[in-house]
Design a protein around this motif. Structure first.
Motif, PDB file in Angstrom:
ATOM      1  N   ILE A 141       0.859  -1.173   0.000  1.00  0.00           N
ATOM      2  CA  ILE A 141       0.000   0.000   0.000  1.00  0.00           C
ATOM      3  C   ILE A 141       0.902   1.231   0.000  1.00  0.00           C
ATOM      4  N   LEU A 142       0.830   2.024  -1.071  1.00  0.00           N
ATOM      5  CA  LEU A 142       1.623   3.248  -1.155  1.00  0.00           C
ATOM      6  C   LEU A 142       0.862   4.366  -0.444  1.00  0.00           C
ATOM      7  N   LEU A 143       1.395   4.835   0.683  1.00  0.00           N
ATOM      8  CA  LEU A 143       0.720   5.859   1.465  1.00  0.00           C
ATOM      9  C   LEU A 143       0.781   7.234   0.804  1.00  0.00           C
ATOM     10  N   GLY A 144       1.731   7.409  -0.095  1.00  0.00           N
ATOM     11  CA  GLY A 144       1.809   8.663  -0.841  1.00  0.00           C
ATOM     12  C   GLY A 144       2.352   9.809  -0.016  1.00  0.00           C
ATOM     13  N   SER A 176       8.652   9.968 -15.929  1.00  0.00           N
ATOM     14  CA  SER A 176       7.429  10.612 -15.463  1.00  0.00           C
ATOM     15  C   SER A 176       6.257   9.637 -15.450  1.00  0.00           C
ATOM     16  N   SER A 177       6.185   8.770 -16.467  1.00  0.00           N
ATOM     17  CA  SER A 177       5.081   7.800 -16.546  1.00  0.00           C
ATOM     18  C   SER A 177       5.182   6.721 -15.479  1.00  0.00           C
ATOM     19  N   VAL A 178       6.388   6.409 -15.045  1.00  0.00           N
ATOM     20  CA  VAL A 178       6.586   5.418 -13.981  1.00  0.00           C
ATOM     21  C   VAL A 178       6.154   5.981 -12.627  1.00  0.00           C
ATOM     22  N   ILE A 179       6.349   7.292 -12.428  1.00  0.00           N
ATOM     23  CA  ILE A 179       6.150   7.900 -11.117  1.00  0.00           C
ATOM     24  C   ILE A 179       4.792   8.581 -10.964  1.00  0.00           C
ATOM     25  N   VAL A 180       4.459   9.489 -11.868  1.00  0.00           N
ATOM     26  CA  VAL A 180       3.362  10.433 -11.633  1.00  0.00           C
ATOM     27  C   VAL A 180       1.979   9.796 -11.597  1.00  0.00           C
ATOM     28  N   PRO A 181       1.623   8.867 -12.510  1.00  0.00           N
ATOM     29  CA  PRO A 181       0.272   8.292 -12.408  1.00  0.00           C
ATOM     30  C   PRO A 181      -0.012   7.652 -11.057  1.00  0.00           C
ATOM     31  N   ARG A 182       0.965   6.948 -10.488  1.00  0.00           N
ATOM     32  CA  ARG A 182       0.793   6.365  -9.159  1.00  0.00           C
ATOM     33  C   ARG A 182       0.671   7.443  -8.094  1.00  0.00           C
ATOM     34  N   LEU A 183       1.431   8.523  -8.261  1.00  0.00           N
ATOM     35  CA  LEU A 183       1.359   9.633  -7.308  1.00  0.00           C
ATOM     36  C   LEU A 183      -0.014  10.286  -7.352  1.00  0.00           C
ATOM     37  N   ILE A 184      -0.555  10.437  -8.540  1.00  0.00           N
ATOM     38  CA  ILE A 184      -1.871  11.073  -8.692  1.00  0.00           C
ATOM     39  C   ILE A 184      -2.960  10.261  -7.995  1.00  0.00           C
ATOM     40  N   LEU A 185      -2.813   8.922  -8.014  1.00  0.00           N
ATOM     41  CA  LEU A 185      -3.812   8.068  -7.350  1.00  0.00           C
ATOM     42  C   LEU A 185      -3.943   8.380  -5.861  1.00  0.00           C
ATOM     43  N   ASN A 186      -2.883   8.931  -5.285  1.00  0.00           N
ATOM     44  CA  ASN A 186      -2.904   9.261  -3.861  1.00  0.00           C
ATOM     45  C   ASN A 186      -3.944  10.323  -3.534  1.00  0.00           C
ATOM     46  N   CYS A 222       5.338  -3.554  -7.691  1.00  0.00           N
ATOM     47  CA  CYS A 222       6.309  -2.814  -6.881  1.00  0.00           C
ATOM     48  C   CYS A 222       7.731  -3.120  -7.359  1.00  0.00           C
ATOM     49  N   VAL A 223       8.007  -4.387  -7.649  1.00  0.00           N
ATOM     50  CA  VAL A 223       9.320  -4.774  -8.183  1.00  0.00           C
ATOM     51  C   VAL A 223       9.585  -4.057  -9.495  1.00  0.00           C
ATOM     52  N   ALA A 224       8.585  -4.050 -10.386  1.00  0.00           N
ATOM     53  CA  ALA A 224       8.753  -3.422 -11.696  1.00  0.00           C
ATOM     54  C   ALA A 224       8.986  -1.926 -11.564  1.00  0.00           C
ATOM     55  N   GLN A 225       8.247  -1.276 -10.651  1.00  0.00           N
ATOM     56  CA  GLN A 225       8.407   0.167 -10.489  1.00  0.00           C
ATOM     57  C   GLN A 225       9.791   0.509  -9.942  1.00  0.00           C
ATOM     58  N   LEU A 226      10.261  -0.250  -8.956  1.00  0.00           N
ATOM     59  CA  LEU A 226      11.590   0.014  -8.400  1.00  0.00           C
ATOM     60  C   LEU A 226      12.672  -0.199  -9.457  1.00  0.00           C
ATOM     61  N   TYR A 259       5.706   6.152   1.417  1.00  0.00           N
ATOM     62  CA  TYR A 259       6.331   6.906   0.333  1.00  0.00           C
ATOM     63  C   TYR A 259       5.341   6.932  -0.818  1.00  0.00           C
ATOM     64  N   PHE A 260       5.649   7.670  -1.875  1.00  0.00           N
ATOM     65  CA  PHE A 260       4.711   7.741  -2.996  1.00  0.00           C
ATOM     66  C   PHE A 260       5.083   6.795  -4.137  1.00  0.00           C
ATOM     67  N   ILE A 261       6.244   6.122  -4.027  1.00  0.00           N
ATOM     68  CA  ILE A 261       6.640   5.094  -4.988  1.00  0.00           C
ATOM     69  C   ILE A 261       7.332   3.964  -4.228  1.00  0.00           C
TER      70      ILE A 261
END
Length: 318
Positions: A17-20, A79-89, A102-106, A181-183
């Motif tokens: 769970i990404l708390l953002g 930007s595509s790896v980070i921001v869409p997930r951040l926006i979900l917060n 999570c593995v793929a994003q890291l 964290y957000f990612i």
């Protein structure tokens, strides 16, 4: 961060769970709009740089602009790896991310980030050759060599990202599963491991430190030689033009490396500033890059003007 958790190892985490980013609830809509706008502008700005490099023969045949095009491509993906997930917060949507996600994003984050480090070094080397050895520049840095160097940067970045992802997720994760964290990034994920993470932290510090420090020192060395060469130019106009070709790159390197050093060379830090600094170099920097290069680079501005006004590229024979 040596630790031992009492959670049963029979429990296996299947999602995180990404708390953002911490934020006041009344600012949720505003922050959503801000980051959504940043994402759209980042994609459009970097796409414009790519299209300009492709459409203008004067630019896409030169190594400096090949490297700039690759940088824009990397920024779009980062930007595509980070921001869409951040926006979900900032939405009611679920903040869960599958373990594999999570593995793929890291991996993608460190792959793209380290590739950028290598690319900035290549850009500094390109400027060094252009200014310090102008007569030999066409022979030392041609399109074929530039392509080989870029491929090497991608390969080295892939190796770096694979090492970091493998080391991080070889550890057992048995709960809790809330990433503060957000990612999915190394320091935040390691805090959730049900094992001693001392070795991981040491390897992360050394690996990222070596990559960042080596690239940064090579960039500084290149620019030390560049400054020395520029100071030998007798005319003020010549010095100004030489400095202007390097100003954009130096600005981009500064806004990228300073936040990285702040985050990764402060092992174990839980400062509330970390999130804000990380947002700057993962979200804002990809937006700034096309602005910096278009506002400070006369050749790019001229190419953009020719394209937008419908005029063809100026013949190189003129």
């Amino acid at each position: 961060m040596r630790k031992t958790k009492n959670t049963s190892l029979d429990t296996v985490v299947t999602e995180f769970i990404l708390l953002g980013l911490a934020h006041p609830p009344n600012l949720r809509i505003l922050l959503f709009l801000v980051f959504f706008t940043i994402y759209i502008l980042t994609q459009l700005g970097n796409l414009l740089i790519l299209l300009t490099m492709w459409a203008d023969p004067k630019l896409h045949a030169r190594p400096m602009y090949i490297l700039l095009g690759v940088l824009s491509f990397l920024d779009m993906w980062l930007s595509s790896v980070i921001v869409p997930r951040l926006i979900l917060n900032f939405t009611p949507a679920s903040k869960a991310i599958p373990f594999g996600g999570c593995v793929a994003q890291l991996f993608a984050f460190h792959f793209l980030g380290s590739t950028q480090c290598f690319l900035y070094t290549l850009m500094a080397y390109d400027r060094y050759l252009a200014i310090c050895q102008p007569l030999r520049y066409p022979m030392l840095m041609n399109g074929r060599l530039c392509t080989i160097l870029v491929a090497g940067a991608w390969g080295a970045g892939s190796i770096h990202g694979s090492i970091q992802a493998t080391l991080t997720f070889r550890l057992p994760y048995c709960g809790p599963n809330q990433v503060d964290y957000f990612i999915c990034d190394i320091p935040a994920v390691l805090r959730l491991a049900c094992a001693d993470t001392t070795i991981n932290e040491l390897v992360t510090f050394v690996d990222i430190g070596v990559v960042a420090a080596s690239c940064f020192m090579l960039i500084l060395l290149s620019y030390a030689n560049i400054v020395h060469a520029i100071l030998q130019i007798r005319t003020a106009d010549g010095r100004r033009r030489a400095f202007s070709t390097c100003g954009s790159h130096l600005t981009v390197v500064t806004v990228y490396y300073v936040p990285c050093i702040f985050i990764y060379l402060r092992a174990g830090s839980k400062s509330p500033l970390d999130g804000a600094v990380a947002v700057f170099y993962t979200v804002v920097t990809p937006l700034l890059n096309p602005l910096i290069y278009t506002l400070r680079n006369q050749e790019v501005k001229s190419a953009l003007k020719r394209i937008t006004t419908g005029r063809g590229p100026v013949s190189e024979n003129k």
